[in-house]
Design a protein around this motif. Sequence first.
Motif, PDB file in Angstrom:
ATOM      1  N   PHE A  15       0.841  -1.192   0.000  1.00  0.00           N
ATOM      2  CA  PHE A  15       0.000   0.000   0.000  1.00  0.00           C
ATOM      3  C   PHE A  15       0.883   1.251   0.000  1.00  0.00           C
ATOM      4  O   PHE A  15       0.684   2.165  -0.810  1.00  0.00           O
ATOM      5  CB  PHE A  15      -0.917  -0.024   1.231  1.00  0.00           C
ATOM      6  N   LYS A  16       1.871   1.267   0.886  1.00  0.00           N
ATOM      7  CA  LYS A  16       2.782   2.417   0.969  1.00  0.00           C
ATOM      8  C   LYS A  16       3.558   2.609  -0.326  1.00  0.00           C
ATOM      9  O   LYS A  16       3.785   3.742  -0.767  1.00  0.00           O
ATOM     10  CB  LYS A  16       3.735   2.238   2.151  1.00  0.00           C
ATOM     11  N   ARG A  17       3.969   1.490  -0.942  1.00  0.00           N
ATOM     12  CA  ARG A  17       4.715   1.583  -2.200  1.00  0.00           C
ATOM     13  C   ARG A  17       3.872   2.262  -3.273  1.00  0.00           C
ATOM     14  O   ARG A  17       4.372   3.116  -4.018  1.00  0.00           O
ATOM     15  CB  ARG A  17       5.162   0.204  -2.665  1.00  0.00           C
ATOM     16  N   GLU A  18       2.587   1.897  -3.362  1.00  0.00           N
ATOM     17  CA  GLU A  18       1.723   2.520  -4.372  1.00  0.00           C
ATOM     18  C   GLU A  18       1.559   4.016  -4.114  1.00  0.00           C
ATOM     19  O   GLU A  18       1.568   4.818  -5.053  1.00  0.00           O
ATOM     20  CB  GLU A  18       0.363   1.820  -4.436  1.00  0.00           C
ATOM     21  N   LEU A  19       1.428   4.395  -2.849  1.00  0.00           N
ATOM     22  CA  LEU A  19       1.304   5.826  -2.534  1.00  0.00           C
ATOM     23  C   LEU A  19       2.601   6.568  -2.820  1.00  0.00           C
ATOM     24  O   LEU A  19       2.576   7.712  -3.301  1.00  0.00           O
ATOM     25  CB  LEU A  19       0.878   6.022  -1.084  1.00  0.00           C
ATOM     26  N   ASN A  20       3.734   5.936  -2.561  1.00  0.00           N
ATOM     27  CA  ASN A  20       5.028   6.553  -2.886  1.00  0.00           C
ATOM     28  C   ASN A  20       5.183   6.721  -4.391  1.00  0.00           C
ATOM     29  O   ASN A  20       5.658   7.761  -4.864  1.00  0.00           O
ATOM     30  CB  ASN A  20       6.190   5.732  -2.327  1.00  0.00           C
ATOM     31  N   GLU A  21       4.782   5.699  -5.144  1.00  0.00           N
ATOM     32  CA  GLU A  21       4.828   5.790  -6.610  1.00  0.00           C
ATOM     33  C   GLU A  21       3.906   6.900  -7.100  1.00  0.00           C
ATOM     34  O   GLU A  21       4.247   7.635  -8.034  1.00  0.00           O
ATOM     35  CB  GLU A  21       4.437   4.455  -7.242  1.00  0.00           C
ATOM     36  N   TYR A  22       2.738   7.011  -6.472  1.00  0.00           N
ATOM     37  CA  TYR A  22       1.816   8.090  -6.827  1.00  0.00           C
ATOM     38  C   TYR A  22       2.518   9.442  -6.640  1.00  0.00           C
ATOM     39  O   TYR A  22       2.507  10.282  -7.542  1.00  0.00           O
ATOM     40  CB  TYR A  22       0.550   8.037  -5.970  1.00  0.00           C
ATOM     41  N   ASP A  23       3.111   9.637  -5.461  1.00  0.00           N
ATOM     42  CA  ASP A  23       3.782  10.907  -5.172  1.00  0.00           C
ATOM     43  C   ASP A  23       4.876  11.208  -6.193  1.00  0.00           C
ATOM     44  O   ASP A  23       4.987  12.337  -6.683  1.00  0.00           O
ATOM     45  CB  ASP A  23       4.379  10.899  -3.759  1.00  0.00           C
ATOM     46  N   GLN A  24       5.687  10.209  -6.509  1.00  0.00           N
ATOM     47  CA  GLN A  24       6.785  10.417  -7.460  1.00  0.00           C
ATOM     48  C   GLN A  24       6.260  10.779  -8.846  1.00  0.00           C
ATOM     49  O   GLN A  24       6.772  11.701  -9.487  1.00  0.00           O
ATOM     50  CB  GLN A  24       7.664   9.173  -7.535  1.00  0.00           C
ATOM     51  N   GLN A  25       5.252  10.043  -9.302  1.00  0.00           N
ATOM     52  CA  GLN A  25       4.680  10.315 -10.627  1.00  0.00           C
ATOM     53  C   GLN A  25       3.994  11.680 -10.660  1.00  0.00           C
ATOM     54  O   GLN A  25       4.121  12.418 -11.642  1.00  0.00           O
ATOM     55  CB  GLN A  25       3.691   9.211 -11.016  1.00  0.00           C
ATOM     56  N   PHE A  26       3.306  12.017  -9.581  1.00  0.00           N
ATOM     57  CA  PHE A  26       2.619  13.306  -9.510  1.00  0.00           C
ATOM     58  C   PHE A  26       3.634  14.451  -9.560  1.00  0.00           C
ATOM     59  O   PHE A  26       3.465  15.405 -10.326  1.00  0.00           O
ATOM     60  CB  PHE A  26       1.783  13.377  -8.230  1.00  0.00           C
ATOM     61  N   LYS A  27       4.680  14.340  -8.767  1.00  0.00           N
ATOM     62  CA  LYS A  27       5.722  15.386  -8.738  1.00  0.00           C
ATOM     63  C   LYS A  27       6.431  15.516 -10.075  1.00  0.00           C
ATOM     64  O   LYS A  27       6.881  16.600 -10.439  1.00  0.00           O
ATOM     65  CB  LYS A  27       6.718  15.108  -7.619  1.00  0.00           C
ATOM     66  N   ALA A  28       6.534  14.402 -10.804  1.00  0.00           N
ATOM     67  CA  ALA A  28       7.180  14.416 -12.122  1.00  0.00           C
ATOM     68  C   ALA A  28       6.244  14.926 -13.211  1.00  0.00           C
ATOM     69  O   ALA A  28       6.649  15.079 -14.357  1.00  0.00           O
ATOM     70  CB  ALA A  28       7.677  13.007 -12.460  1.00  0.00           C
ATOM     71  N   GLY A  29       4.988  15.174 -12.851  1.00  0.00           N
ATOM     72  CA  GLY A  29       4.027  15.677 -13.828  1.00  0.00           C
ATOM     73  C   GLY A  29       3.357  14.593 -14.653  1.00  0.00           C
ATOM     74  O   GLY A  29       2.632  14.892 -15.600  1.00  0.00           O
ATOM     75  N   LEU A  31       0.613  12.679 -14.668  1.00  0.00           N
ATOM     76  CA  LEU A  31      -0.675  12.556 -13.994  1.00  0.00           C
ATOM     77  C   LEU A  31      -1.352  11.218 -14.264  1.00  0.00           C
ATOM     78  O   LEU A  31      -1.973  10.647 -13.370  1.00  0.00           O
ATOM     79  CB  LEU A  31      -1.589  13.718 -14.375  1.00  0.00           C
ATOM     80  N   GLN A  32      -1.225  10.704 -15.475  1.00  0.00           N
ATOM     81  CA  GLN A  32      -1.829   9.408 -15.793  1.00  0.00           C
ATOM     82  C   GLN A  32      -1.167   8.303 -14.958  1.00  0.00           C
ATOM     83  O   GLN A  32      -1.851   7.454 -14.389  1.00  0.00           O
ATOM     84  CB  GLN A  32      -1.687   9.111 -17.281  1.00  0.00           C
ATOM     85  N   GLY A  33       0.153   8.319 -14.860  1.00  0.00           N
ATOM     86  CA  GLY A  33       0.870   7.332 -14.041  1.00  0.00           C
ATOM     87  C   GLY A  33       0.533   7.491 -12.568  1.00  0.00           C
ATOM     88  O   GLY A  33       0.367   6.495 -11.852  1.00  0.00           O
ATOM     89  N   ALA A  34       0.426   8.727 -12.126  1.00  0.00           N
ATOM     90  CA  ALA A  34       0.085   8.986 -10.726  1.00  0.00           C
ATOM     91  C   ALA A  34      -1.287   8.401 -10.402  1.00  0.00           C
ATOM     92  O   ALA A  34      -1.458   7.705  -9.393  1.00  0.00           O
ATOM     93  CB  ALA A  34       0.108  10.490 -10.452  1.00  0.00           C
ATOM     94  N   TRP A  35      -2.259   8.666 -11.263  1.00  0.00           N
ATOM     95  CA  TRP A  35      -3.616   8.167 -11.043  1.00  0.00           C
ATOM     96  C   TRP A  35      -3.642   6.646 -11.002  1.00  0.00           C
ATOM     97  O   TRP A  35      -4.329   6.052 -10.176  1.00  0.00           O
ATOM     98  CB  TRP A  35      -4.563   8.685 -12.127  1.00  0.00           C
ATOM     99  N   HIS A  36      -2.881   6.013 -11.878  1.00  0.00           N
ATOM    100  CA  HIS A  36      -2.812   4.545 -11.917  1.00  0.00           C
ATOM    101  C   HIS A  36      -2.392   3.995 -10.546  1.00  0.00           C
ATOM    102  O   HIS A  36      -2.961   3.018 -10.060  1.00  0.00           O
ATOM    103  CB  HIS A  36      -1.822   4.111 -13.004  1.00  0.00           C
ATOM    104  N   HIS A  37      -1.427   4.638  -9.915  1.00  0.00           N
ATOM    105  CA  HIS A  37      -0.960   4.163  -8.604  1.00  0.00           C
ATOM    106  C   HIS A  37      -1.982   4.456  -7.506  1.00  0.00           C
ATOM    107  O   HIS A  37      -2.083   3.682  -6.546  1.00  0.00           O
ATOM    108  CB  HIS A  37       0.421   4.733  -8.281  1.00  0.00           C
ATOM    109  N   LEU A  38      -2.748   5.524  -7.642  1.00  0.00           N
ATOM    110  CA  LEU A  38      -3.833   5.760  -6.681  1.00  0.00           C
ATOM    111  C   LEU A  38      -4.894   4.671  -6.805  1.00  0.00           C
ATOM    112  O   LEU A  38      -5.405   4.187  -5.789  1.00  0.00           O
ATOM    113  CB  LEU A  38      -4.489   7.127  -6.924  1.00  0.00           C
ATOM    114  N   GLU A  39      -5.207   4.290  -8.032  1.00  0.00           N
ATOM    115  CA  GLU A  39      -6.184   3.216  -8.227  1.00  0.00           C
ATOM    116  C   GLU A  39      -5.698   1.910  -7.597  1.00  0.00           C
ATOM    117  O   GLU A  39      -6.460   1.187  -6.959  1.00  0.00           O
ATOM    118  CB  GLU A  39      -6.449   3.002  -9.715  1.00  0.00           C
TER     119      GLU A  39
END
Length: 130
Positions: A15-29, A31-39
């Motif tokens: 769970f934490k890994r997915e949220l960390n991936e979300y944060d990294q993808q979001f910060k990198a701009g 958004l599609q990758g970030a959303w995938h990790h939130l899902e």
Amino acid sequence: MKLNTIMPKKLQPYFKRELNEYDQQFKAGNLQGAWHHLERAHIIGQAYPWHHSYVHWKMLLFGVHIKSAKEILGQIPRLLVGGVKSFVGKIPVGNTGGANVPPLKPMKIEGDLKAIFKRAGIHPNTEFHE
């Protein structure tokens, strides 16, 4: 009726890994990758009230960031009710949590997520109820 309160320790790192991936993808701009990790975080955490609600909070903030009225309006009831449904063990297994899918629709869980549940000793199709 099964009452869920705490995510099993074996599931927490995923769970934490997915949220960390979300944060990294979001910060990198990305958004599609970030959303995938939130899902994915939603699928992993949806059976546990705090984790489930937290992901819906993050999805609401994401909706605000992308200025999506549909996502914002879709996340508000999910945020208010999702944790309660988790607590009483009545979740739509595999649902990705976004406003783009019906909130009560069970969905197929990807193979790698199934493997995560298996490694954690959890079988979502039998332990969680729609």
